[in-house]
Design an enzyme around this catalytic site. Structure first.
Site, PDB file in Angstrom:
ATOM      1  N   SER A  95      -6.780   3.851  -6.115  1.00 15.31           N
ATOM      2  CA  SER A  95      -8.021   4.163  -5.413  1.00 15.31           C
ATOM      3  C   SER A  95      -8.235   5.670  -5.360  1.00 15.31           C
ATOM      4  O   SER A  95      -7.319   6.421  -5.028  1.00 15.31           O
ATOM      5  CB  SER A  95      -7.972   3.603  -3.989  1.00 15.31           C
ATOM      6  OG  SER A  95      -9.127   3.968  -3.261  1.00 15.31           O
ATOM      7  N   CYS A 134     -11.330   8.833   8.460  1.00 15.17           N
ATOM      8  CA  CYS A 134      -9.970   8.466   8.068  1.00 15.17           C
ATOM      9  C   CYS A 134      -8.937   9.247   8.872  1.00 15.17           C
ATOM     10  O   CYS A 134      -8.975  10.480   8.912  1.00 15.17           O
ATOM     11  CB  CYS A 134      -9.788   8.723   6.568  1.00 15.17           C
ATOM     12  SG  CYS A 134      -8.146   8.302   5.949  1.00 15.17           S
ATOM     13  N   SER A 164     -13.362   4.765  -3.346  1.00 15.84           N
ATOM     14  CA  SER A 164     -13.614   4.868  -1.915  1.00 15.84           C
ATOM     15  C   SER A 164     -15.035   5.420  -1.744  1.00 15.84           C
ATOM     16  O   SER A 164     -15.241   6.628  -1.742  1.00 15.84           O
ATOM     17  CB  SER A 164     -12.565   5.801  -1.285  1.00 15.84           C
ATOM     18  OG  SER A 164     -12.638   5.792   0.108  1.00 15.84           O
ATOM     19  N   LEU A 165     -16.008   4.531  -1.620  1.00 18.54           N
ATOM     20  CA  LEU A 165     -17.430   4.907  -1.727  1.00 18.54           C
ATOM     21  C   LEU A 165     -18.061   5.226  -0.369  1.00 18.54           C
ATOM     22  O   LEU A 165     -18.406   6.361  -0.074  1.00 18.54           O
ATOM     23  CB  LEU A 165     -18.191   3.783  -2.426  1.00 18.54           C
ATOM     24  CG  LEU A 165     -19.643   4.081  -2.792  1.00 18.54           C
ATOM     25  CD1 LEU A 165     -19.743   5.217  -3.796  1.00 18.54           C
ATOM     26  CD2 LEU A 165     -20.324   2.823  -3.340  1.00 18.54           C
ATOM     27  N   GLU A 219      -4.616  11.540  -2.117  1.00 19.18           N
ATOM     28  CA  GLU A 219      -5.530  11.262  -3.230  1.00 19.18           C
ATOM     29  C   GLU A 219      -4.699  11.161  -4.516  1.00 19.18           C
ATOM     30  O   GLU A 219      -4.193  12.165  -5.017  1.00 19.18           O
ATOM     31  CB  GLU A 219      -6.572  12.383  -3.341  1.00 19.18           C
ATOM     32  CG  GLU A 219      -7.387  12.406  -4.623  1.00 19.18           C
ATOM     33  CD  GLU A 219      -8.094  11.099  -4.928  1.00 19.18           C
ATOM     34  OE1 GLU A 219      -7.761  10.493  -5.975  1.00 19.18           O
ATOM     35  OE2 GLU A 219      -8.965  10.686  -4.140  1.00 19.18           O
ATOM     36  N   CYS A 233       0.859  -1.178   0.000  1.00 18.45           N
ATOM     37  CA  CYS A 233       0.000   0.000   0.000  1.00 18.45           C
ATOM     38  C   CYS A 233       0.899   1.233   0.000  1.00 18.45           C
ATOM     39  O   CYS A 233       1.587   1.504   0.986  1.00 18.45           O
ATOM     40  CB  CYS A 233      -0.904  -0.020   1.228  1.00 18.45           C
ATOM     41  SG  CYS A 233      -2.065   1.355   1.324  1.00 18.45           S
TER      42      CYS A 233
END
Length: 392
Positions: A225, A145, A247-248, A194, A131
């Site tokens: 993502s 988050c 990322s919903l 992002e 990641c």
């Protein structure tokens, strides 16, 4: 005494003397960038630059060397010239943590005040996933988050992104690039930041990571993502041909406005339209929807049915993510039975909906928990300073 390499500095100013000129790190250069750099530095004439760049490329990205002297098929005088103009140094590893479940987390300092966290998760994908982060901090302020509580410092360069992969492969002992039995088989841009707000550098890094003569991780095994930067989603597909993750976390605009504030700018109808237009979308290249399970917030059977309706017709799978707690949060993780009931509704509708096993929680390495140590220290220092000034 430790030395920190500033990977963000790509070149020196035109007035710098040779002694002052910072060494350029070759790790973040695309093939064409590397070829051009060798010509500009006088390493080789243009007619030999492609051949020389291929040699150097393989040593950097296939063999993982950090010393030009190890490039045994390159003449000694050329190696000396390379060392005068360039570097292959890794960034400083400030901290390395290993979870009881085998997850590894590195706090990496690439320049003064620039720190990022990178996490390796075993037994994900074909073997294990890394990641990686694309920014220092984040601008999105997603309320669940931990990373979103850290202010944005800046975008990472392609070299700083690639360096995360190199650090992981150093630690895993995976040089030269293995063809089989890899421990690191997948890359996910799900760390700090992002990615679509840093698409140029992310795209260059992916070109480097996916190159068959180097690190050689297939684009099908690289997932980017996004929280929903709608205008950039088609461009991501066109430039990188990677897998897409969204990322919903909510199925209606009012709730998503709270959980993912970017939704106020790009609401769900626009997001779903962009996803349906993603280049290469199909059963062999499904979208992954990430859905964090928040107790009493978005985990009801009605929400599950609304999710099925929202993504109808999109080749997709849904990763259900048990919420990973962090200091100061008001959210709680949904009960396990609630998560299983939610998943069952999605499964009956024909969508694969694995429940992600929380990994690395004990070292704050799980999804949504990343935050650079420098930011934690700065926050602590500011609180202390504030207390002292009030006392004065």
């Amino acid at each position: 005494m430790s030395h920190t390499l500033d990977l963000s500095r790509a070149a020196a100013s035109s007035v710098a003397t040779p002694a002052d000129k910072p060494l350029v790190n070759l790790s973040g250069m695309t093939r064409e960038g590397l070829r051009a750099a060798l010509i500009e530095a006088g390493i080789c004439p243009p007619e030999k630059a492609k051949m020389r760049a291929t040699q150097v490329w393989r040593w950097i990205h296939h063999y993982g060397v950090t010393d030009f002297d190890r490039m045994s098929d390159v003449a000694k005088d050329v190696r000396a010239k390379l060392a005068e103009a360039f570097t292959l140094a890794r960034p400083e590893i400030v901290e390395r943590q290993v979870s009881k479940d085998g997850t590894r987390k590195w706090l990496i300092r690439t320049a003064p005040g620039i720190e990022i966290e990178t996490v390796y998760i075993p037994d994900v994908g074909r073997s294990g996933a890394l990641c990686v982060s694309s920014q220092v901090g984040c601008t999105l302020n997603c309320s669940f988050c931990h990373t979103g509580t850290q202010r944005l410092v800046r975008n990472l360069t392609a070299a700083e992104i690639v360096a995360q992969v190199q650090v992981a492969r150093d630690d895993l002992g995976e040089w030269p690039s293995p063809k089989e039995d890899r421990r690191l088989s997948n890359i996910v841009f799900m760390g700090m930041g992002e990615p679509l707000y840093n698409l140029d550098n992310v795209s260059d890094a992916i070109d480097i990571i996916a190159d068959g003569e180097g690190i050689a991780i297939s684009r099908r095994r690289i997932t980017v993502s996004t929280s929903g930067v709608v205008p950039m989603i088609p461009e991501l597909g066109e430039r990188t041909q990677t897998m897409l993750a969204i990322s919903l976390h909510a199925t209606n605009d009012p709730l998503r406005d709270v959980l993912v504030p970017l939704n106020k700018k790009y609401p769900l109808d626009q997001l779903m339209a962009a996803i349906r237009a993603y280049p290469g979308l199909g059963n062999a290249r499904r979208v992954t929807f990430e859905y964090v399970m928040l107790k009493g917030v978005n985990d009801s059977p009605a929400e599950a049915r609304a999710l099925v309706k929202l993504i109808q017709g999109i080749p997709a799978k849904i990763n259900l993510i048990p919420f990973n707690p962090w200091p100061g949060t008001d959210y709680q993780c949904s009960d396990w039975k609630t998560i299983e009931a939610f998943a069952a509704i999605l499964n009956r509708a024909g969508y694969a909906s694995p429940i992600r096993t929380p990994r690395g929680r004990d070292i704050l390495a799980a999804c949504g928990q990343l935050k650079s140590e420098s930011e934690k220290i700065r926050a602590s220092a500011l609180r202390k300073a504030g207390g002292e000034s009030q006392a004065a």
